[in-house]
Structures are given as structure tokens and as C-alpha cells.
Design an enzyme around this catalytic site. Structure first.
Site, PDB file in Angstrom:
ATOM      1  N   ILE A 158     -24.035 -19.121 -60.070  1.00 27.72           N
ATOM      2  CA  ILE A 158     -23.320 -20.214 -60.726  1.00 27.72           C
ATOM      3  C   ILE A 158     -24.163 -20.807 -61.857  1.00 27.72           C
ATOM      4  O   ILE A 158     -23.678 -21.007 -62.972  1.00 27.72           O
ATOM      5  CB  ILE A 158     -22.917 -21.286 -59.688  1.00 27.72           C
ATOM      6  CG1 ILE A 158     -21.875 -20.697 -58.726  1.00 27.72           C
ATOM      7  CG2 ILE A 158     -22.373 -22.546 -60.370  1.00 27.72           C
ATOM      8  CD1 ILE A 158     -21.517 -21.563 -57.539  1.00 27.72           C
ATOM      9  N   ASP A 177     -35.828 -23.156 -61.161  1.00 28.71           N
ATOM     10  CA  ASP A 177     -35.498 -22.363 -59.978  1.00 28.71           C
ATOM     11  C   ASP A 177     -36.809 -22.017 -59.277  1.00 28.71           C
ATOM     12  O   ASP A 177     -37.820 -21.754 -59.930  1.00 28.71           O
ATOM     13  CB  ASP A 177     -34.749 -21.081 -60.389  1.00 28.71           C
ATOM     14  CG  ASP A 177     -34.004 -20.460 -59.210  1.00 28.71           C
ATOM     15  OD1 ASP A 177     -32.764 -20.392 -59.266  1.00 28.71           O
ATOM     16  OD2 ASP A 177     -34.656 -20.044 -58.230  1.00 28.71           O
ATOM     17  N   ASP A 260     -18.777 -32.890 -55.452  1.00 28.14           N
ATOM     18  CA  ASP A 260     -17.717 -32.069 -54.839  1.00 28.14           C
ATOM     19  C   ASP A 260     -18.017 -31.751 -53.380  1.00 28.14           C
ATOM     20  O   ASP A 260     -17.140 -31.309 -52.646  1.00 28.14           O
ATOM     21  CB  ASP A 260     -17.591 -30.760 -55.641  1.00 28.14           C
ATOM     22  CG  ASP A 260     -16.432 -29.887 -55.180  1.00 28.14           C
ATOM     23  OD1 ASP A 260     -15.320 -30.431 -55.022  1.00 28.14           O
ATOM     24  OD2 ASP A 260     -16.631 -28.672 -54.977  1.00 28.14           O
ATOM     25  N   GLU A 265     -17.790 -34.024 -44.300  1.00 32.51           N
ATOM     26  CA  GLU A 265     -16.503 -33.817 -44.953  1.00 32.51           C
ATOM     27  C   GLU A 265     -15.392 -33.844 -43.914  1.00 32.51           C
ATOM     28  O   GLU A 265     -15.561 -33.280 -42.826  1.00 32.51           O
ATOM     29  CB  GLU A 265     -16.506 -32.465 -45.695  1.00 32.51           C
ATOM     30  CG  GLU A 265     -17.579 -32.427 -46.786  1.00 32.51           C
ATOM     31  CD  GLU A 265     -17.596 -31.123 -47.589  1.00 32.51           C
ATOM     32  OE1 GLU A 265     -16.876 -30.174 -47.237  1.00 32.51           O
ATOM     33  OE2 GLU A 265     -18.358 -31.076 -48.584  1.00 32.51           O
ATOM     34  N   HIS A 288     -14.382 -30.848 -52.183  1.00 34.25           N
ATOM     35  CA  HIS A 288     -14.964 -29.499 -52.008  1.00 34.25           C
ATOM     36  C   HIS A 288     -14.010 -28.417 -52.559  1.00 34.25           C
ATOM     37  O   HIS A 288     -13.659 -27.469 -51.865  1.00 34.25           O
ATOM     38  CB  HIS A 288     -15.279 -29.239 -50.531  1.00 34.25           C
ATOM     39  CG  HIS A 288     -16.375 -28.204 -50.367  1.00 34.25           C
ATOM     40  ND1 HIS A 288     -17.300 -28.242 -49.356  1.00 34.25           N
ATOM     41  CD2 HIS A 288     -16.697 -27.094 -51.098  1.00 34.25           C
ATOM     42  CE1 HIS A 288     -18.122 -27.221 -49.464  1.00 34.25           C
ATOM     43  NE2 HIS A 288     -17.785 -26.516 -50.507  1.00 34.25           N
TER      44      HIS A 288
HETATM   45  N1  LIG Z   1     -18.325 -26.471 -54.473  1.00 32.08           N
HETATM   46  C1  LIG Z   1     -17.856 -25.317 -54.059  1.00 32.08           C
HETATM   47  O1  LIG Z   1     -16.698 -25.171 -53.710  1.00 32.08           O
HETATM   48  C2  LIG Z   1     -18.767 -24.136 -54.074  1.00 32.08           C
HETATM   49  C3  LIG Z   1     -18.238 -22.847 -54.302  1.00 32.08           C
HETATM   50  C4  LIG Z   1     -19.127 -21.771 -54.360  1.00 32.08           C
HETATM   51  C5  LIG Z   1     -20.482 -21.969 -54.133  1.00 32.08           C
HETATM   52  N2  LIG Z   1     -20.950 -23.229 -53.862  1.00 32.08           N
HETATM   53  C6  LIG Z   1     -22.365 -23.460 -53.609  1.00 32.08           C
HETATM   54  O2  LIG Z   1     -23.060 -23.407 -54.848  1.00 32.08           O
HETATM   55  C7  LIG Z   1     -24.435 -23.077 -54.615  1.00 32.08           C
HETATM   56  C8  LIG Z   1     -24.897 -22.021 -55.598  1.00 32.08           C
HETATM   57  O3  LIG Z   1     -24.148 -20.817 -55.420  1.00 32.08           O
HETATM   58  P1  LIG Z   1     -24.649 -19.453 -56.097  1.00 32.08           P
HETATM   59  O4  LIG Z   1     -23.627 -18.411 -55.785  1.00 32.08           O
HETATM   60  O5  LIG Z   1     -25.051 -19.690 -57.505  1.00 32.08           O
HETATM   61  O6  LIG Z   1     -25.942 -19.198 -55.214  1.00 32.08           O
HETATM   62  P2  LIG Z   1     -27.177 -18.231 -55.551  1.00 32.08           P
HETATM   63  O7  LIG Z   1     -27.770 -17.879 -54.252  1.00 32.08           O
HETATM   64  O8  LIG Z   1     -26.735 -17.144 -56.477  1.00 32.08           O
HETATM   65  O9  LIG Z   1     -28.179 -19.182 -56.384  1.00 32.08           O
HETATM   66  C9  LIG Z   1     -28.916 -20.225 -55.814  1.00 32.08           C
HETATM   67  C10 LIG Z   1     -30.179 -20.364 -56.637  1.00 32.08           C
HETATM   68  O10 LIG Z   1     -30.860 -21.555 -56.222  1.00 32.08           O
HETATM   69  C11 LIG Z   1     -32.251 -21.290 -56.200  1.00 32.08           C
HETATM   70  N3  LIG Z   1     -32.889 -22.293 -55.361  1.00 32.08           N
HETATM   71  C12 LIG Z   1     -32.819 -22.429 -54.009  1.00 32.08           C
HETATM   72  N4  LIG Z   1     -33.480 -23.511 -53.605  1.00 32.08           N
HETATM   73  C13 LIG Z   1     -33.978 -24.098 -54.725  1.00 32.08           C
HETATM   74  C14 LIG Z   1     -34.747 -25.265 -54.966  1.00 32.08           C
HETATM   75  N5  LIG Z   1     -35.113 -26.056 -53.954  1.00 32.08           N
HETATM   76  N6  LIG Z   1     -35.095 -25.554 -56.235  1.00 32.08           N
HETATM   77  C15 LIG Z   1     -34.706 -24.743 -57.257  1.00 32.08           C
HETATM   78  N7  LIG Z   1     -33.988 -23.634 -57.093  1.00 32.08           N
HETATM   79  C16 LIG Z   1     -33.609 -23.307 -55.846  1.00 32.08           C
HETATM   80  C17 LIG Z   1     -32.334 -19.870 -55.689  1.00 32.08           C
HETATM   81  O11 LIG Z   1     -33.574 -19.268 -55.983  1.00 32.08           O
HETATM   82  C18 LIG Z   1     -31.172 -19.224 -56.443  1.00 32.08           C
HETATM   83  O12 LIG Z   1     -31.552 -18.709 -57.692  1.00 32.08           O
HETATM   84  C19 LIG Z   1     -24.505 -22.637 -53.151  1.00 32.08           C
HETATM   85  O13 LIG Z   1     -25.043 -23.672 -52.372  1.00 32.08           O
HETATM   86  C20 LIG Z   1     -23.056 -22.395 -52.784  1.00 32.08           C
HETATM   87  O14 LIG Z   1     -22.813 -22.569 -51.417  1.00 32.08           O
HETATM   88  C21 LIG Z   1     -20.128 -24.313 -53.845  1.00 32.08           C
END
Ligand SMILES: NC(=O)c1ccc[n+]([C@@H]2O[C@H](COP(=O)([O-])OP(=O)(O)OC[C@H]3O[C@@H](n4cnc5c(N)ncnc54)[C@H](O)[C@@H]3O)[C@@H](O)[C@H]2O)c1
Length: 405
Positions: A158, A177, A260, A265, A288
Site C-alpha cells: 500500500i 520502513d 479507518d 470495532e 474499516h
Molecule cells: N483499512 C483496510 O481496510 C485495509 C485493507 C488492506 C490492508 N490494510 C492494512 O494495511 C497495512 C499495510 O498493508 P500492506 O499490504 O501494504 O502490507 P505490507 O506487508 O506489504 O507492508 C507493510 C510494511 O510495513 C513495514 N513495517 C512494519 N512495521 C513497521 C514499523 N514499525 N515501522 C516502519 N515500517 C514497518 C514492513 O516492513 C512493510 O514494508 C496492513 O496492516 C494491512 O492489514 C488495511
């Protein structure tokens, strides 16, 4: 040994998008689509004669369910999370599990972009005033996003896509990151979270849900943010202390926020949503829905449905969350021996020894191991005798054997 039944059957629960049934139907499945989630006993009964189960987040697949489901080959989680499935128990029974880790990435990114613009223009306040009959035409506190500094915390699926789209809007992107990530376009990598917080006009969280991220963002982090900065969290609720966020919004230190995901929740539409952020100006609260679009549901259906069909048809475990991942080519005639086994030394030698003794030449072979589980695919041109298959199945290390023709 699993042989292909006369009619392959799939059970889809929880209103999975019809696209999820397409790939399975094309692979010869009869798909029973239902709207509800099933509880353990009902699920066990419904899985009789079913090779593929599709669920979302409300159906819990326990070890007892897996134990009873003799015909089950694979489970598809038509969502992101897989906590509702006992993944280890599934692997120990040779049942592959798939999910859709990035089919709703674009939906989250678009929501973030829309909120960044809306908060920077203070649109929700203008909208509320208009609905109350108040014409407040003023440029005060409203900005363009062009040239503003966007700080992305978590530069994964994302975060990186947001980075690209935000740059296209003329924003200056920086990110932090914990893992090494390639900076896309002109994005600048920050060496520390503190560096990002002290530089960004907008801070947006996109970290994953690892336990260590609990409480990642609290009083200290908000205090480090720039005066009148904007904050977004569309990642996980437990990452942020929302009382602290409220304090910084009420004091005027922060100019706005979009949230979100929440620590607690509501489980059903009837349950009240309780949050210290309710009622604050220039704060956008959404239930969410970051990944909840019809496009994302369609893509999740196509992605997971395709993975399940490929696993059943030719054993591909590419992107399985519990079996070693093998991205396999389709079979081109002959037989494919699909063997899930306990990962101990000598299994491959035993399989190959048995085939050699039966005068069966190996056309191609693929092996993957992951922890306690091994997965080997062997393509052979010659006929396989039942006796050889039986011996293979009876190897003490064998978890599951399928022969695909
Ligand atoms: N709001 C929603 O409906 C919704 C939908 C999809 C995903 N999400 C959430 O969005 C988040 C990101 O999803 P994604 O697919 O990009 O995940 P991803 O695993 O591709 O990316 C997460 C990134 O965060 C980094 N990271 C982890 N802990 C960290 C920290 N403490 N400091 C800095 N960087 C850190 C990781 O190294 C990784 O690069 C997830 O938590 C996922 O559950 C929410």
C-alpha cells in the site's frame, strides 16, 4: 491416495463475490454459494464430499473441522487475513490455504488520497456547515496538496502505491520502513521515524499487523509531528493510541485526521461505535472500509478462485500461506505426482528409488520445503502402477498423495 471424484465440489460461504466461483467452475467444480458463515458442527456436515472451501473472515476453520473434512484439498480465504484458519493443522493434513494479500491495495490507496485532499481542504467542515445552512466561503486553512510533504510509515504494497500516486499529484514523498525498501520515483527514504515525523505535513500509517507494532504511535510520536500536520491511519487499530491523537487534535497542534481502523470495532451494525475521536472537526472516521470496494471484491474473487483452481488442477502452491510455494507449469500429458510430506531427509530419494524400480522415468521434478512440511511434484510420462502409488502413499513421511493425469 486422492483420485479425482466424478464431480468436484466447492462450498463458498459468506457471500463471496461470484467471480470467485468462475475459475472453479471452469475447472469442473460445482460451486455451492451461500450467504452465511457456518459454525463448527454445521461446517463439518456441509464439508462432506467437498474438495474446496471458500470463506471470508467470519467462518472459523478449526483443527476439528479439518480432521473431519476427509475430502478437503484446499481452503480459500477470500480476504486478507487468515487468522480464522488453523494454518498449521491444515498443512499437517496436506490442505493448502490461499488468501488475497494485495487485491484491495488500490482501494486503500484511493481512500487515503481522497482523505488527504479532503483534510487539506477542510472539506468535511465545509460540507457540514452547508448542510446546516451556513455559507462559509473562505480560503483560510485550506491548501493544495501539491508540494506538500507526505510521510509514509510502512512502505509495503500500500505504501509504495500511495507513494506513486501522491507524486503524480505533485506531493513530495518521504517514507520510513524498518525493512530495506526501494524508493520509487523521487521518494526519499528517512533514516528514522523521528526524521519523518519532524519533516512531513501529512503522516500516514501503512505498517503491517506484527505484534511489535502495538502502540507504535502514541503521545511521543504525535508530539514530534509538525504544527498543523495531518494524520491518517488505514493500517491496524492497535497501532495507535487514539486518546493521544484526540489530545493533539483538540489542542490544535494537529489540523486533522482520518482513521479507518480502531482498537475496538463493532461486531455488528447494531453495536455502537465508541471512540474518543467522535465529534471532532476535520476528522474523518470510516468503518474499516479501506479495502471495501466492488472492484476489490471482484479482484479478490478472481485471485483466490484462480489459486484454488490451479492447486486442484496441477498442484501449484504459488503464494499459499501454509505450504511451500511452487509456481508450476501446467501438466502437458503424462502424470503428475503431487506429494505433501513431513520434511525429513531422504524422502526425495525414496520417491525416486520407487519410480526407478518401477522403470518410470522422471520428466521433471520440483521440490519445496517450509519448516516441517515438504512438497514435491514429479512429472512422469509412463503409466504408474497401483502398487507403486500404494507404496508411495504408505511411506511414513507421506501426508497426502495425489496423482493428476
Ligand atoms: N483499512 C483496510 O481496510 C485495509 C485493507 C488492506 C490492508 N490494510 C492494512 O494495511 C497495512 C499495510 O498493508 P500492506 O499490504 O501494504 O502490507 P505490507 O506487508 O506489504 O507492508 C507493510 C510494511 O510495513 C513495514 N513495517 C512494519 N512495521 C513497521 C514499523 N514499525 N515501522 C516502519 N515500517 C514497518 C514492513 O516492513 C512493510 O514494508 C496492513 O496492516 C494491512 O492489514 C488495511
Amino acid at each position: 491416495m486422492s483420485t479425482r471424484p466424478a464431480q468436484l465440489r466447492a462450498l463458498h460461504l459468506e457471500n463471496i463475490h461470484p467471480e470467485g466461483a468462475q475459475a472453479l467452475a471452469q475447472a469442473g467444480f460445482e460451486v455451492d454459494r451461500r450467504g452465511e458463515a457456518l459454525r463448527e458442527d454445521d461446517l463439518i456436515a456441509a464439508l462432506d464430499g467437498v474438495q474446496v472451501l471458500g470463506i471470508r473472515s467470519n467462518t472459523v476453520v478449526t483443527e476439528a473441522v479439518l480432521d473431519a473434512a476427509d475430502d478437503l484439498l484446499a481452503v480459500g480465504a477470500f480476504c486478507i487475513g487468515t487468522n480464522q484458519i488453523d494454518l498449521a493443522a491444515a498443512a499437517q493434513r496436506g490442505i493448502a490455504v490461499f488468501n488475497a494479500p494485495f487485491s484491495n491495495t488500490r482501494s486503500v490507496v484511493e481512500l487515503a488520497i481522497s482523505e488527504i485532499i479532503a483534510l487539506t481542504r477542510r472539506l468535511t467542515e465545509k460540507d457540514q456547515a452547508m448542510h446546516a445552512g451556513i455559507w462559509r466561503k473562505s480560503a483560510s486553512g485550506a491548501h493544495e496538496v501539491r508540494s506538500r510533504r507526505l510521510g509514509i510509515v510502512g512502505y509495503g504494497n500500500i505504501g509504495t502505491q500511495l507513494s506513486v500516486l501522491a507524486e503524480n499529484l505533485g506531493m513530495q514523498v518521504m517514507f520510513y520502513d524498518t525493512a530495506d525498501r526501494l524508493a520509487l520515483g523521487n521518494a526519499r527514504r528517512c533514516e528514522s521515524l523521528e526524521e519523518l515525523l519532524s519533516s512531513a505535513d501529512i503522516v500516514t500509517l501503512h505498517v503491517d499487523g506484527r505484534a511489535g507494532n502495538s502502540g507504535l504511535f502514541g503521545e511521543r510520536e504525535f508530539a514530534l509531528m509538525r504544527e498543523r500536520a495531518i494524520f491518517l491511519n488505514l493500517s491496524r487499530g492497535f497501532v495507535v493510541d487514539y486518546e493521544a491523537l484526540r489530545d493533539h487534535l483538540v489542542s490544535g497542534h494537529l489540523a486533522g485526521a482520518a482513521v479507518d481502523v480502531f482498537t475496538k470495532e463493532p461486531k455488528s451494525p447494531g453495536e455502537e461505535f465508541v471512540s474518543p475521536l467522535r465529534g471532532l472537526p476535520n476528522v474523518i472516521l470510516t468503518p474499516h472500509i479501506g479495502g471495501s470496494t466492488e472492484e476489490a471484491q471482484h479482484d479478490i474473487g478472481a485471485f483466490v478462485g484462480g489459486k484454488l483452481a490451479d492447486y486442484v488442477r496441477w498442484g501449484s502452491t504459488s503464494m499459499s500461506v501454509n505450504l511451500p510455494g511452487l509456481a508450476l507449469p501446467e501438466t502437458t500429458g503424462g502424470h503428475r505426482i503431487v506429494h505433501v510430506h513431513r520434511n525429513t531427509p531422504g524422502v526425495l530419494a525414496q520417491i525416486n528409488g520407487l519410480l526407478a524400480a518401477d522403470d518410470v522415468n522422471i520428466d521433471a521434478q520440483f521440490l519445496g520445503t517450509w519448516g516441517e512440511i515438504g512438497y514435491v511434484i514429479t512429472d512422469v510420462g509412463a503409466e504408474l502402477t497401483e502398487a507403486t502409488c500404494e507404496v508411495l502413499e504408505k511411506l511414513p513421511e507421506t501426508i497426502r498423495l495425489r496423482v493428476l493425469s
